[in-house]
Write a protein that holds these residues in place. Structure first.
Motif, PDB file in Angstrom:
ATOM      1  N   UNK A 185       0.656  -1.102   0.099  1.00 19.03           N
ATOM      2  CA  UNK A 185       0.082   0.126  -0.021  1.00 19.03           C
ATOM      3  C   UNK A 185       0.861   1.291  -0.161  1.00 19.03           C
ATOM      4  N   UNK A 186       0.527   2.100  -0.970  1.00 17.73           N
ATOM      5  CA  UNK A 186       1.305   3.510  -0.975  1.00 17.73           C
ATOM      6  C   UNK A 186       0.383   4.337  -0.251  1.00 17.73           C
ATOM      7  N   UNK A 187       0.941   5.321   0.771  1.00 22.20           N
ATOM      8  CA  UNK A 187       0.132   6.208   1.555  1.00 22.20           C
ATOM      9  C   UNK A 187       0.242   7.310   0.598  1.00 22.20           C
ATOM     10  N   UNK A 188      -0.935   8.130   0.499  1.00 23.83           N
ATOM     11  CA  UNK A 188      -0.969   9.484  -0.251  1.00 23.83           C
ATOM     12  C   UNK A 188      -1.330  10.180   1.184  1.00 23.83           C
ATOM     13  N   UNK A 189      -0.390  10.922   1.829  1.00 18.67           N
ATOM     14  CA  UNK A 189      -0.725  11.717   2.843  1.00 18.67           C
ATOM     15  C   UNK A 189      -1.752  12.975   2.834  1.00 18.67           C
ATOM     16  N   UNK A 190      -1.605  13.530   1.436  1.00 17.03           N
ATOM     17  CA  UNK A 190      -2.626  14.391   1.453  1.00 17.03           C
ATOM     18  C   UNK A 190      -4.226  14.259   1.404  1.00 17.03           C
ATOM     19  N   UNK A 191      -4.531  13.014   1.256  1.00 17.12           N
ATOM     20  CA  UNK A 191      -5.961  12.393   1.444  1.00 17.12           C
ATOM     21  C   UNK A 191      -6.031  12.164   2.982  1.00 17.12           C
ATOM     22  N   UNK A 192      -5.296  12.009   3.801  1.00 14.53           N
ATOM     23  CA  UNK A 192      -5.532  11.737   5.181  1.00 14.53           C
ATOM     24  C   UNK A 192      -5.593  12.755   6.075  1.00 14.53           C
ATOM     25  N   UNK A 193      -6.350  12.831   7.004  1.00 14.76           N
ATOM     26  CA  UNK A 193      -6.500  13.879   8.077  1.00 14.76           C
ATOM     27  C   UNK A 193      -5.322  13.853   8.739  1.00 14.76           C
ATOM     28  N   UNK A 194      -4.964  15.236   9.477  1.00 13.64           N
ATOM     29  CA  UNK A 194      -3.619  15.366  10.315  1.00 13.64           C
ATOM     30  C   UNK A 194      -3.801  14.365  11.333  1.00 13.64           C
ATOM     31  N   UNK A 195      -4.757  13.847  11.974  1.00 12.36           N
ATOM     32  CA  UNK A 195      -4.690  13.173  13.214  1.00 12.36           C
ATOM     33  C   UNK A 195      -4.270  11.596  12.515  1.00 12.36           C
ATOM     34  N   UNK A 196      -4.759  11.075  11.349  1.00 15.30           N
ATOM     35  CA  UNK A 196      -4.389   9.882  10.872  1.00 15.30           C
ATOM     36  C   UNK A 196      -2.981   9.995  10.755  1.00 15.30           C
ATOM     37  N   UNK A 197      -2.306  10.980  10.050  1.00 14.68           N
ATOM     38  CA  UNK A 197      -1.078  10.903   9.615  1.00 14.68           C
ATOM     39  C   UNK A 197      -0.299  11.070  11.147  1.00 14.68           C
TER      40      UNK A 197
END
Length: 61
Positions: A2-14
């Motif tokens: 799985x490649x993570x796309x940080x821009x699609x995640x909320x700050x809390x999840x990051x």
């Protein structure tokens, strides 16, 4: 993989990914992207405070 796309995640999840709060393990490249995204968001928030969009709490009497 799985490649993570940080821009699609909320700050809390990051933040959870950075701190491994849910037992998630991510690769070094994904971790670097997550940290960069969090840093950019913080910088953006600082700019919003600076221009008065979020309020400035550093000048309280």
């Amino acid at each position: 993989m799985n490649n993570i796309n940080p821009s699609e995640l909320c700050s809390r999840k990051l933040w959870q990914l950075v701190n491994n709060e849910q037992g998630n393990t991510i690769g070094d490249a994904d971790l670097a992207r997550v940290v960069t995204e969090l840093a950019e968001r913080r910088h953006y928030l600082a700019e919003l405070v600076e221009i008065g969009k979020l309020g400035d709490t550093s000048h309280h009497a």
